[in-house]
Design a protein around this motif. Structure first.
Motif, PDB file in Angstrom:
ATOM      1  N   GLU A 187      -2.259  -5.896   6.018  1.00 45.90           N
ATOM      2  CA  GLU A 187      -1.476  -4.701   6.324  1.00 45.90           C
ATOM      3  C   GLU A 187      -1.261  -4.556   7.815  1.00 45.90           C
ATOM      4  O   GLU A 187      -2.138  -4.869   8.623  1.00 45.90           O
ATOM      5  CB  GLU A 187      -2.212  -3.467   5.773  1.00 45.90           C
ATOM      6  CG  GLU A 187      -1.375  -2.199   5.751  1.00 45.90           C
ATOM      7  CD  GLU A 187      -1.643  -1.270   6.918  1.00 45.90           C
ATOM      8  OE1 GLU A 187      -1.051  -0.183   6.943  1.00 45.90           O
ATOM      9  OE2 GLU A 187      -2.446  -1.637   7.805  1.00 45.90           O
ATOM     10  N   LEU A 237       1.801  -6.714   4.132  1.00 48.26           N
ATOM     11  CA  LEU A 237       2.011  -5.349   3.670  1.00 48.26           C
ATOM     12  C   LEU A 237       2.466  -4.551   4.895  1.00 48.26           C
ATOM     13  O   LEU A 237       1.664  -4.209   5.756  1.00 48.26           O
ATOM     14  CB  LEU A 237       0.721  -4.779   3.083  1.00 48.26           C
ATOM     15  CG  LEU A 237       0.719  -3.317   2.648  1.00 48.26           C
ATOM     16  CD1 LEU A 237       1.806  -3.025   1.631  1.00 48.26           C
ATOM     17  CD2 LEU A 237      -0.646  -2.933   2.080  1.00 48.26           C
ATOM     18  N   GLU A 243       3.778  -1.502   6.908  1.00 47.87           N
ATOM     19  CA  GLU A 243       3.947  -0.054   6.916  1.00 47.87           C
ATOM     20  C   GLU A 243       4.866   0.354   8.052  1.00 47.87           C
ATOM     21  O   GLU A 243       4.564   0.143   9.228  1.00 47.87           O
ATOM     22  CB  GLU A 243       2.616   0.689   7.044  1.00 47.87           C
ATOM     23  CG  GLU A 243       2.845   2.197   7.009  1.00 47.87           C
ATOM     24  CD  GLU A 243       1.583   3.023   6.937  1.00 47.87           C
ATOM     25  OE1 GLU A 243       1.666   4.220   7.289  1.00 47.87           O
ATOM     26  OE2 GLU A 243       0.531   2.492   6.542  1.00 47.87           O
ATOM     27  N   VAL A 261       5.742  -6.733   1.118  1.00 47.64           N
ATOM     28  CA  VAL A 261       5.760  -5.368   0.593  1.00 47.64           C
ATOM     29  C   VAL A 261       6.013  -4.430   1.767  1.00 47.64           C
ATOM     30  O   VAL A 261       5.383  -4.567   2.814  1.00 47.64           O
ATOM     31  CB  VAL A 261       4.423  -4.987  -0.079  1.00 47.64           C
ATOM     32  CG1 VAL A 261       4.528  -3.600  -0.717  1.00 47.64           C
ATOM     33  CG2 VAL A 261       4.015  -6.035  -1.118  1.00 47.64           C
ATOM     34  N   GLN A 308       5.987  -0.413   2.851  1.00 51.27           N
ATOM     35  CA  GLN A 308       5.553   0.912   2.430  1.00 51.27           C
ATOM     36  C   GLN A 308       5.814   1.924   3.546  1.00 51.27           C
ATOM     37  O   GLN A 308       5.893   1.565   4.725  1.00 51.27           O
ATOM     38  CB  GLN A 308       4.078   0.904   2.051  1.00 51.27           C
ATOM     39  CG  GLN A 308       3.125   0.529   3.177  1.00 51.27           C
ATOM     40  CD  GLN A 308       1.671   0.523   2.725  1.00 51.27           C
ATOM     41  OE1 GLN A 308       1.367   0.636   1.549  1.00 51.27           O
ATOM     42  NE2 GLN A 308       0.758   0.395   3.675  1.00 51.27           N
ATOM     43  N   GLY A 350       6.580   0.488  -1.490  1.00 54.78           N
ATOM     44  CA  GLY A 350       5.462   1.372  -1.798  1.00 54.78           C
ATOM     45  C   GLY A 350       5.662   2.735  -1.165  1.00 54.78           C
ATOM     46  O   GLY A 350       5.929   2.840   0.039  1.00 54.78           O
ATOM     47  N   ALA A 373      10.945   2.622  -5.477  1.00 56.88           N
ATOM     48  CA  ALA A 373       9.619   2.053  -5.202  1.00 56.88           C
ATOM     49  C   ALA A 373       8.929   1.679  -6.511  1.00 56.88           C
ATOM     50  O   ALA A 373       9.148   2.300  -7.550  1.00 56.88           O
ATOM     51  CB  ALA A 373       8.759   3.053  -4.438  1.00 56.88           C
ATOM     52  N   SER A 374       8.084   0.652  -6.444  1.00 56.39           N
ATOM     53  CA  SER A 374       7.320   0.225  -7.622  1.00 56.39           C
ATOM     54  C   SER A 374       5.819   0.431  -7.435  1.00 56.39           C
ATOM     55  O   SER A 374       5.035   0.164  -8.339  1.00 56.39           O
ATOM     56  CB  SER A 374       7.601  -1.242  -7.940  1.00 56.39           C
ATOM     57  OG  SER A 374       7.323  -2.066  -6.826  1.00 56.39           O
ATOM     58  N   VAL A 375       5.427   0.917  -6.250  1.00 60.87           N
ATOM     59  CA  VAL A 375       4.014   1.163  -5.941  1.00 60.87           C
ATOM     60  C   VAL A 375       3.871   2.588  -5.420  1.00 60.87           C
ATOM     61  O   VAL A 375       4.681   3.048  -4.605  1.00 60.87           O
ATOM     62  CB  VAL A 375       3.496   0.183  -4.868  1.00 60.87           C
ATOM     63  CG1 VAL A 375       2.082   0.554  -4.430  1.00 60.87           C
ATOM     64  CG2 VAL A 375       3.534  -1.244  -5.373  1.00 60.87           C
ATOM     65  N   GLY A 396       1.203   4.517  -3.269  1.00 63.25           N
ATOM     66  CA  GLY A 396       0.023   4.338  -2.426  1.00 63.25           C
ATOM     67  C   GLY A 396      -0.502   5.685  -1.978  1.00 63.25           C
ATOM     68  O   GLY A 396       0.035   6.270  -1.025  1.00 63.25           O
ATOM     69  N   LYS A 425       2.783   0.838 -10.030  1.00 62.13           N
ATOM     70  CA  LYS A 425       1.442   0.411  -9.649  1.00 62.13           C
ATOM     71  C   LYS A 425       0.752   1.527  -8.860  1.00 62.13           C
ATOM     72  O   LYS A 425       1.371   2.199  -8.034  1.00 62.13           O
ATOM     73  CB  LYS A 425       1.508  -0.843  -8.767  1.00 62.13           C
ATOM     74  CG  LYS A 425       2.084  -2.067  -9.457  1.00 62.13           C
ATOM     75  CD  LYS A 425       1.135  -2.641 -10.468  1.00 62.13           C
ATOM     76  CE  LYS A 425       1.647  -3.969 -11.016  1.00 62.13           C
ATOM     77  NZ  LYS A 425       0.769  -4.473 -12.091  1.00 62.13           N
ATOM     78  N   TRP A 428      -1.928   2.272  -6.083  1.00 65.60           N
ATOM     79  CA  TRP A 428      -2.746   1.779  -4.974  1.00 65.60           C
ATOM     80  C   TRP A 428      -3.340   2.990  -4.254  1.00 65.60           C
ATOM     81  O   TRP A 428      -2.893   4.113  -4.451  1.00 65.60           O
ATOM     82  CB  TRP A 428      -1.907   0.972  -3.981  1.00 65.60           C
ATOM     83  CG  TRP A 428      -1.382  -0.328  -4.521  1.00 65.60           C
ATOM     84  CD1 TRP A 428      -1.489  -0.799  -5.800  1.00 65.60           C
ATOM     85  CD2 TRP A 428      -0.662  -1.316  -3.791  1.00 65.60           C
ATOM     86  NE1 TRP A 428      -0.876  -2.028  -5.914  1.00 65.60           N
ATOM     87  CE2 TRP A 428      -0.353  -2.374  -4.691  1.00 65.60           C
ATOM     88  CE3 TRP A 428      -0.235  -1.423  -2.470  1.00 65.60           C
ATOM     89  CZ2 TRP A 428       0.351  -3.500  -4.308  1.00 65.60           C
ATOM     90  CZ3 TRP A 428       0.474  -2.557  -2.085  1.00 65.60           C
ATOM     91  CH2 TRP A 428       0.753  -3.583  -2.994  1.00 65.60           C
TER      92      TRP A 428
END
Length: 215
Positions: A24, A103, A105, A128, A130, A150, A170-172, A174, A194, A196
């Motif tokens: 991340e 990941l 951000e 990914v 987010q 995310g 989004a599919s996550v 968090g 998902k 998280w």
């Protein structure tokens, strides 16, 4: 971030070396629009910006990439790490994607800049992105149908907020671990998303979240 200054290339290289599945990072845009890897909005705590330029609460976004390159982003951690410069998102991706997944951000900056970089590097299917800014995520989805997104959040996880996340593409989800319950995780899963969480430093809490079905 325990063995090297956070959000620097040495830290990313160490994570890749030990076989991390995800690495991340955080990024902001410089004054000239370059995504630069850094967590805080201000440069004061994790660079020598105050010593170099004076003043306090110096925004990263107020400096060009060339100016940011003059900073030491390592000696605040321990003196032996004096020297590492602030990395661009481009450079970080090159380090991490050798054998892991980034990941990303987003702290600030427009979606097009991020997506254009990932498209240029052929990474929209293997990273990914987010953010707490869900409008930014929706913009990302309009620009890329394949990118995994995310939606970050905290406090109460309501049905309305979950519907808003679904609308972004989004599919996550968090979520702050302090505000994540079994009922919340179940609600996430009912929407085929998902679950998280961040940040889990307590083994007992980690075990509990696993029992709740966190992904």
């Amino acid at each position: 971030s325990k063995v090297a200054p956070e959000n620097t290339l040495p830290a990313f290289a160490s994570a890749v070396k030990v076989g991390a599945d995800l690495v991340e990072l955080d990024y902001h845009h410089s004054a000239d629009g370059v995504p630069v890897v850094f967590h805080d909005r201000d440069l004061d705590k994790r660079t020598n910006a105050v010593a170099l330029w004076g003043g306090e609460k110096i925004p990263l976004a107020s400096k060009t990439l060339a100016e940011l390159r003059t900073l030491d982003a390592g000696s605040w951690f321990i003196p032996q790490f004096a020297g590492p410069r602030l990395a661009t998102l481009d450079e970080a991706l090159d380090t991490i994607q050798k054998s892991s997944v980034t990941l990303i951000e987003r702290k600030s900056g427009d979606a097009k800049n991020c997506i254009d970089l990932l498209l240029k590097k052929g990474l929209t299917g293997n990273t990914v992105v987010q953010a707490f800014d869900w409008e930014f995520l929706a913009d990302c989805r309009r620009l890329s149908s394949s990118l995994m997104l995310g939606a970050l959040g905290e406090k109460e996880l309501t049905e309305e907020r979950l519907d808003q996340i679904v609308a972004t593409g989004a599919s996550v989800v968090g979520w702050n671990s302090e505000h994540l319950t079994k009922e919340g995780i179940d609600a996430i899963h009912r929407r085929k998303l998902k679950a998280w969480s961040w940040t889990v430093d307590d083994p007992k809490r980690a075990t509990e979240l696993i029992e709740f079905g966190i992904d």
